[in-house]
Write a protein that holds these residues in place. Structure first.
Motif, PDB file in Angstrom:
ATOM      1  N   UNK A  48       1.016  -1.392  -0.276  1.00 12.08           N
ATOM      2  CA  UNK A  48      -0.032   0.079  -0.059  1.00 12.08           C
ATOM      3  C   UNK A  48       0.726   1.038   0.051  1.00 12.08           C
ATOM      4  N   UNK A  49       0.796   2.353  -0.568  1.00 12.94           N
ATOM      5  CA  UNK A  49       1.493   3.517  -0.670  1.00 12.94           C
ATOM      6  C   UNK A  49       1.611   3.997  -0.212  1.00 12.94           C
ATOM      7  N   UNK A  50       2.328   4.457   0.910  1.00 11.06           N
ATOM      8  CA  UNK A  50       2.215   5.912   1.510  1.00 11.06           C
ATOM      9  C   UNK A  50       2.131   6.983   0.149  1.00 11.06           C
ATOM     10  N   UNK A  51       2.039   7.952   1.063  1.00 15.50           N
ATOM     11  CA  UNK A  51       1.873   9.424   0.327  1.00 15.50           C
ATOM     12  C   UNK A  51       2.051  10.430   0.669  1.00 15.50           C
ATOM     13  N   UNK A  52       2.781  11.353   0.427  1.00 15.95           N
ATOM     14  CA  UNK A  52       2.843  12.866   0.716  1.00 15.95           C
ATOM     15  C   UNK A  52       1.768  13.981   0.788  1.00 15.95           C
ATOM     16  N   UNK A  53       0.933  14.048   2.042  1.00 15.19           N
ATOM     17  CA  UNK A  53       0.117  14.844   2.489  1.00 15.19           C
ATOM     18  C   UNK A  53      -0.713  15.485   1.193  1.00 15.19           C
ATOM     19  N   UNK A  54       0.914  16.382   0.394  1.00 14.54           N
ATOM     20  CA  UNK A  54       0.549  18.137  -0.534  1.00 14.54           C
ATOM     21  C   UNK A  54       0.362  17.272  -1.357  1.00 14.54           C
ATOM     22  N   UNK A  55       0.436  15.841  -1.892  1.00 16.92           N
ATOM     23  CA  UNK A  55      -0.162  15.517  -3.421  1.00 16.92           C
ATOM     24  C   UNK A  55      -1.343  15.108  -3.109  1.00 16.92           C
ATOM     25  N   UNK A  56      -2.177  14.952  -1.960  1.00 15.28           N
ATOM     26  CA  UNK A  56      -3.670  14.018  -2.109  1.00 15.28           C
ATOM     27  C   UNK A  56      -4.051  14.489  -3.669  1.00 15.28           C
ATOM     28  N   UNK A  57      -4.226  15.515  -3.780  1.00 12.28           N
ATOM     29  CA  UNK A  57      -5.476  15.609  -4.791  1.00 12.28           C
ATOM     30  C   UNK A  57      -4.540  14.872  -6.137  1.00 12.28           C
ATOM     31  N   UNK A  58      -4.067  14.644  -6.029  1.00 14.60           N
ATOM     32  CA  UNK A  58      -3.711  13.658  -7.384  1.00 14.60           C
ATOM     33  C   UNK A  58      -4.699  12.512  -7.135  1.00 14.60           C
ATOM     34  N   UNK A  59      -4.598  12.072  -5.857  1.00 11.14           N
ATOM     35  CA  UNK A  59      -5.834  10.879  -5.480  1.00 11.14           C
ATOM     36  C   UNK A  59      -7.281  10.827  -5.887  1.00 11.14           C
ATOM     37  N   UNK A  60      -7.416  12.543  -6.727  1.00 13.49           N
ATOM     38  CA  UNK A  60      -8.831  12.138  -6.210  1.00 13.49           C
ATOM     39  C   UNK A  60     -10.280  11.054  -6.827  1.00 13.49           C
ATOM     40  N   UNK A  61      -9.351  10.598  -7.949  1.00  9.79           N
ATOM     41  CA  UNK A  61     -10.135   9.741  -8.741  1.00  9.79           C
ATOM     42  C   UNK A  61      -9.878   8.738  -8.105  1.00  9.79           C
ATOM     43  N   UNK A  62      -8.962   8.376  -7.549  1.00  7.20           N
ATOM     44  CA  UNK A  62      -8.447   7.079  -6.968  1.00  7.20           C
ATOM     45  C   UNK A  62      -8.949   5.957  -5.686  1.00  7.20           C
ATOM     46  N   UNK A  63      -9.374   7.066  -5.000  1.00  6.93           N
ATOM     47  CA  UNK A  63     -10.357   6.700  -3.467  1.00  6.93           C
ATOM     48  C   UNK A  63     -12.072   7.060  -3.612  1.00  6.93           C
ATOM     49  N   UNK A  64     -12.354   5.708  -2.525  1.00  9.05           N
ATOM     50  CA  UNK A  64     -13.409   5.965  -1.997  1.00  9.05           C
ATOM     51  C   UNK A  64     -14.291   7.222  -0.959  1.00  9.05           C
ATOM     52  N   UNK A  65     -13.402   7.131  -0.076  1.00  9.79           N
ATOM     53  CA  UNK A  65     -13.653   7.465   0.591  1.00  9.79           C
ATOM     54  C   UNK A  65     -12.306   7.784   1.616  1.00  9.79           C
ATOM     55  N   UNK A  66     -12.432   8.956   2.105  1.00  8.39           N
ATOM     56  CA  UNK A  66     -11.020   9.357   3.084  1.00  8.39           C
ATOM     57  C   UNK A  66     -11.456   9.441   4.090  1.00  8.39           C
ATOM     58  N   UNK A  67     -10.947   8.672   5.429  1.00  8.32           N
ATOM     59  CA  UNK A  67     -11.348   8.092   6.626  1.00  8.32           C
ATOM     60  C   UNK A  67      -9.819   9.592   6.710  1.00  8.32           C
ATOM     61  N   UNK A  68     -10.645  10.435   7.502  1.00 10.99           N
ATOM     62  CA  UNK A  68      -9.408  11.083   8.737  1.00 10.99           C
ATOM     63  C   UNK A  68      -9.249  10.695   9.789  1.00 10.99           C
ATOM     64  N   UNK A  69      -7.794  11.070  10.227  1.00  9.87           N
ATOM     65  CA  UNK A  69      -7.674  10.031  11.725  1.00  9.87           C
ATOM     66  C   UNK A  69      -6.596  11.469  12.404  1.00  9.87           C
TER      67      UNK A  69
END
Lengths: 328, 328
Positions: A48-69
Motif C-alpha cells: 500500500x503506497x504511503x503518500x505525502x499529504x501535499x499530493x493528496x489531490x492527485x488521488x481524487x479519482x482513486x479513492x472512494x472515501x477518505x478516513x481522516x485520522x
C-alpha cells in the motif's frame, strides 16, 4: 468491487483503520497520506503506497472515501473541509461544543465539491449520540445520563503533566457504581458532578519534587479536579509504563422515563461499551460509516451528515433482504 | 401542524398509543378504529371519534399515519397490507420468521397506494434489531447474544393453561445472571438454551387436579420447557391476580468482538431494556416511527421499510441543527 479507502494521518487512529479495513472483506486500503516524510512512515499492510499529504489531490479519482485520522483540536477543523471538496470523507471530530460550526464548514465544502461527508463518528460523539437520540424519542418524558469510564482521559493526564515537579501521569475517569445503580433503578436522581465520577491519578515525580504540593495542586485544580473526589497515587516511571500504558475506555448512556396513567410505568434504556482499545473501537465505527458514505454518495447525497442522518442499513454490506431475514 | 394519528384496534397497544400521543406534543389523535361496535368502546381521550373499522376508507385524507395495534398471528398479516394502500402505516409485527413475507406484502400494497410503511417496530423486533445491526457492523468479527426477561411470555403461559387440571398460569422467562456475566467478560462463550434462560411458572390448579402430574407435564413439554430448567409454583388464583398481573419485560442484546493485532483487544457493546409495561414501551417506539414515516412520505418515500431503513434524526421533532447542538 471493493471500497477504496484512504487513510489521512497515520497515528493510533490511522493504524486502527488499517486493522478495520482488514476486518471488512468489502474494503481495500488504497493509500495512506502523511504530513511526515513518506519514506519514514512504515505501515503494516504490504503493497500500500504511503503518500505525502501535499499530493493528496492527485488521488481524487482513486479513492472512494477518505478516513481522516487527525486530532480534533487543530487537524480536523482544517483538514476535513479541505478534503471534503475532493473526496467523500468521514472523521471523528469530538469537540462537542464545536460540532455545529464544523458541520457547517464541512457541509459547504462537500456541497461545493459534490461529495458526501459524515463527521463526529466514533463512540462519543457517535454511538452515544445515537443512544441519546433513540432514548429521547421513545421516552419523551424522562432524563438522560451519560457516564464515562473506566478509562484514560487524555486532557486530564496532560493537565497533571503540566504541574511543576511532575514527570509523567495518567488519569482515569471512573463512574461511581452507586450512582449508576440509582439511575438504573428508574428513580431519576439529580446527580452532581462529584456524585457521577471519581478521578484516579497515577503520577511519576521528578527527582526532588514535593509530593504533598503536587497532590494539593492536582486536587484543587479548577474544572479538571476540584469538583471531583480525586485520588493521587505516586508510582515509578517503570510502573506507569508497565501498568498504565493501555487505551481501554468505555461508558454508559442511560435514558430513564415513564409512561401511562399518571406515569405509573417506569422504563430504563441502557447502552454501554467496554473497550480494550479506544482508538481501535473508534476506527471500527469509522469503517462502517465509510461504507455508508460511499453508498449514500452513489445515491446522490451531497453535503455533510452526522450518524443521526444515516439509515442504519447503509452501514452493512448485506442487502435489505438479507438483513430482514437474519437481523430484524 | 400536528401529526394526525389513527389507532387501528383498541386493546393494550391501542391504549398505549393513546398515552404516547399525549406524550408527544406534535401529535394529535384523529380517530380510533375498532372491529367491535364503536358505541361499546370507551376510549380515554375526550372528543376523539371511535369509528367502525368498516368505515376506515372514509378517513383516507384525514389521517397522516395509521398505527396498527392488532396481533401478529392473524390481525397484522391481513390488516397492514390492506391499510398500507390507503394510509402511511406503522405496525409492530413480531413473528421474526415471517418478517420477509410480511415486508413484501406491505411493500407491494404501499407502493400501489403511493404510501410509506414501517413494519416490525417495537423492542424485539425494533430496538433490539437496531442493536444487533450496529453491533455487527462495528465488531465485524464477533458474536451476538440476545437475552430476554425477566418478563412474561404469553405463548408459554398459554401452553401451560392448555394442560388438563390447570385453571390459570403465568410464565416468566428469566435470563441466567452467570451467563450474562460470562458474555459481558468478552470471552464469547458457547451457550446452550438451558444455560441462557430459566423458566418460572406460577400455576393455579382446578379443584382436585393432580399437582405432581401437572408439574411433570410442564417440565417435559417439548420446545416450550423440556430444554430449560423450569420451576413450577402452585398458587391461589387471588395470588396470581395480585402478584402476577403485570406486563413488565426487558432484555439484553450484547455484541462481543475483538480488533487489532492478533485480535488482542476485546470489546463489548451492550444494549438493555428494563420495562414496567411491555405494551406501553412498544407503543412509545411506534409513536416515534409514526412521526418518521410521515416525514419520509413527505420527502417522497413510497413502500415498506423496517427500523433499519429509517435515518434516526427522522424520529425526532427537533431540527438537524437542534440535534447537533444538543444531542450529538
Amino acid at each position: 468491487m471493493s471500497i477504496k479507502i484512504g487513510i489521512f494521518g497515520y497515528g493510533n487512529l490511522g493504524r486502527g483503520v488499517e486493522y478495520a479495513v482488514e476486518a471488512n472483506p468489502d474494503m481495500e486500503l488504497a493509500a495512506v497520506f502523511t504530513r511526515r516524510d513518506p519514506s519514514q512512515v512504515k505501515i503494516r499492510l504490504a503493497g500500500v503506497p504511503v503518500v505525502s499529504a501535499a499530493d493528496v489531490a492527485q488521488w481524487k479519482d482513486k479513492i472512494d472515501v477518505m478516513i481522516l485520522c487527525g486530532g480534533s483540536a487543530t487537524d480536523l477543523p482544517e483538514q476535513t473541509p479541505k478534503l471534503a471538496e475532493l473526496f467523500n470523507v468521514v472523521d471523528s471530530f469530538d469537540t462537542h461544543a464545536n460540532i455545529p460550526q464544523h458541520f457547517d464548514a464541512v457541509d459547504a465544502a462537500a456541497k461545493k465539491g459534490g461529495k458526501a461527508a459524515i463527521i463526529s463518528v466514533g463512540w462519543d460523539p457517535g454511538m452515544f449520540s445515537l443512544a441519546r437520540l433513540y432514548g429521547n424519542v421513545i421516552l419523551t418524558e424522562g432524563k438522560d445520563y451519560t457516564f464515562w469510564g473506566k478509562g484514560v482521559s487524555q486532557g486530564h493526564s496532560d493537565a497533571i503533566r503540566r504541574i511543576k515537579g511532575v514527570k509523567n501521569a495518567k488519569q482515569y475517569t471512573v463512574p461511581v457504581e452507586s450512582a449508576l445503580e440509582a439511575v438504573r433503578s428508574g428513580s431519576q436522581p439529580e446527580l452532581t458532578t462529584r456524585q457521577k465520577h471519581t478521578r484516579e491519578c497515577y503520577v511519576v515525580l521528578e527527582d526532588g519534587a514535593d509530593a504533598a504540593q503536587v497532590e494539593k495542586e492536582i486536587k484543587t485544580m479548577p474544572n479538571y479536579f476540584a469538583d471531583y473526589d480525586t485520588t493521587v497515587h505516586f508510582i515509578s516511571e517503570e510502573e506507569l509504563l508497565k501498568n498504565h500504558g493501555g487505551l481501554a475506555h468505555g461508558g454508559f448512556v442511560i435514558r430513564s422515563g415513564a409512561t401511562g396513567n399518571n406515569k405509573e410505568h417506569k422504563h430504563v434504556i441502557e447502552f454501554s461499551l467496554k473497550l480494550d482499545s479506544n482508538p481501535e473501537f473508534t476506527t471500527s465505527v469509522l469503517a462502517a460509516y465509510a461504507r455508508a458514505v460511499v453508498r449514500l454518495a452513489k445515491h446522490g447525497k451531497k453535503g455533510c451528515m452526522t450518524v443521526l442522518d444515516v439509515p442504519p442499513a447503509y452501514l452493512s454490506p448485506k442487502t435489505g433482504e438479507e438483513l430482514r431475514a437474519s437481523l430484524v
